[in-house]
Motif scaffolding. Structure first.
Motif, short mmCIF file in Angstrom:
data_model
loop_
_atom_site.label_atom_id
_atom_site.label_comp_id
_atom_site.label_asym_id
_atom_site.label_seq_id
_atom_site.Cartn_x
_atom_site.Cartn_y
_atom_site.Cartn_z
N LEU A 1 0.39 -1.16 -0.20
CA LEU A 1 0.10 -0.29 -0.19
C LEU A 1 0.93 1.62 0.02
CD1 LEU A 1 -3.17 1.26 0.84
CD2 LEU A 1 -1.98 1.07 2.95
N ILE A 2 0.56 2.43 -0.60
CA ILE A 2 1.30 3.33 -1.13
C ILE A 2 -0.12 4.47 -0.19
CG2 ILE A 2 2.13 5.16 -1.88
CD1 ILE A 2 4.57 2.74 -1.43
N LYS A 3 -0.31 4.99 0.35
CA LYS A 3 -1.22 5.76 1.27
C LYS A 3 -0.33 7.39 1.13
CE LYS A 3 -5.19 5.86 4.76
NZ LYS A 3 -5.82 5.34 5.26
N ALA A 4 -1.04 8.64 0.93
CA ALA A 4 -0.54 9.58 0.97
C ALA A 4 -1.87 10.67 1.32
CB ALA A 4 0.46 9.83 0.29
N LYS A 5 -1.83 11.95 1.48
CA LYS A 5 -3.02 13.59 1.27
C LYS A 5 -1.39 14.12 0.77
CE LYS A 5 -2.28 14.22 5.87
NZ LYS A 5 -3.36 14.73 6.74
N VAL A 6 -2.77 14.77 -0.04
CA VAL A 6 -2.23 16.13 -0.69
C VAL A 6 -2.67 17.16 0.28
CG1 VAL A 6 -1.19 17.60 -2.64
CG2 VAL A 6 -1.84 15.39 -3.35
N GLU A 7 -2.32 18.31 0.69
CA GLU A 7 -1.86 19.39 0.71
C GLU A 7 -1.19 20.50 0.99
OE1 GLU A 7 -0.97 18.23 6.09
OE2 GLU A 7 -2.68 17.84 5.35
N ASN A 8 -1.72 21.21 0.35
CA ASN A 8 -1.16 22.98 -0.10
C ASN A 8 0.14 22.83 -0.42
OD1 ASN A 8 -2.28 24.51 2.03
ND2 ASN A 8 -1.19 23.76 3.50
N GLY A 9 -0.20 21.57 -1.87
CA GLY A 9 1.05 21.51 -2.81
C GLY A 9 1.95 20.31 -2.87
N ASP B 1 8.82 6.60 4.50
CA ASP B 1 7.99 8.05 5.33
C ASP B 1 8.76 9.70 4.57
OD1 ASP B 1 6.38 8.95 7.58
OD2 ASP B 1 8.47 8.70 9.08
N GLY B 2 7.62 9.67 5.05
CA GLY B 2 8.43 11.93 4.12
C GLY B 2 7.21 12.84 3.50
N LYS B 3 7.84 12.87 2.70
CA LYS B 3 6.90 14.14 1.73
C LYS B 3 7.75 14.57 0.22
CE LYS B 3 8.40 17.85 4.24
NZ LYS B 3 8.51 19.51 4.95
N VAL B 4 6.51 14.79 -0.57
CA VAL B 4 6.91 15.20 -1.79
C VAL B 4 6.64 16.45 -1.75
CG1 VAL B 4 7.59 14.55 -4.14
CG2 VAL B 4 7.17 13.31 -2.91
N THR B 5 7.86 17.59 -1.94
CA THR B 5 6.98 19.42 -2.09
C THR B 5 7.01 19.42 -3.54
OG1 THR B 5 7.93 19.97 -0.18
CG2 THR B 5 7.08 21.09 -2.32
N LEU B 6 5.75 18.81 -4.37
CA LEU B 6 5.52 19.43 -5.96
C LEU B 6 5.16 20.39 -6.61
CD1 LEU B 6 1.85 17.99 -6.18
CD2 LEU B 6 3.95 17.11 -6.44
N LYS B 7 6.56 20.46 -7.40
CA LYS B 7 6.58 22.11 -8.35
C LYS B 7 6.02 21.73 -9.47
CE LYS B 7 9.53 23.74 -5.03
NZ LYS B 7 9.29 24.53 -4.19
N GLN B 8 6.22 23.07 -10.14
CA GLN B 8 5.72 23.47 -11.98
C GLN B 8 5.90 22.55 -12.55
OE1 GLN B 8 3.87 27.17 -12.34
NE2 GLN B 8 2.87 26.27 -13.95
N ALA B 9 7.80 22.68 -12.61
CA ALA B 9 7.56 21.35 -13.52
C ALA B 9 8.08 19.45 -12.52
CB ALA B 9 9.17 21.69 -13.94
N PRO B 10 7.91 18.49 -12.20
CA PRO B 10 7.31 18.12 -11.96
C PRO B 10 8.83 17.17 -11.55
CG PRO B 10 6.30 17.64 -13.69
CD PRO B 10 6.88 18.51 -14.16
#
Length: 110
Positions: free
Chosen positions: A19-27, A47-56
């Motif tokens: 399982l990969i479960k995640a939520k997207v909040e504030n980019g 564990d952790g996060k990915v901060t999304l940018k305009q260019a993936p």
């Protein structure tokens, strides 16, 4: 999961959790603690996060990944984890930090 190969002696794995479960909040994509791939002999726990940018490709990774061998896989291949960690007491576990841009992340062992 089919892992068996005659030359390596890898047993097939039946995953109790995949399982990969995640939520997207504030980019930012934040991985849920319940995420992971777990069988009797193998665990992969992100564990952790990915901060999304305009260019993936420049999105920023800040992840920790625990890779653990148990039972038969640990007995057969635990020495590889010891070699990677530089410790004879790794107990079949390797923890990696993955940071930086998605197109060129820096991976370090902890």
């Amino acid at each position: 999961m089919k892992l068996s190969h005659p030359s390596l002696g890898l047993p097939d794995q039946e995953f109790k959790r995949a399982l990969i479960k995640a939520k997207v909040e504030n980019g930012t994509i934040v991985l849920d603690k319940s995420s992971g791939f777990v069988s009797e002999e193998l665990e992969l726990l992100p564990d952790g996060k990915v901060t999304l940018k305009q260019a993936p490709q420049v999105s920023q990774l800040d992840l920790k990944v625990v890779f653990r061998l148990n039972k038969g896989l640990k007995d057969k291949f635990g020495f590889l984890i010891d070699a990677m960690t530089g410790s004879a007491t790794s107990e079949g576990q390797l923890t990696m930090q993955v940071r930086g841009a998605m197109d060129a992340p820096a991976v370090t062992t902890l």
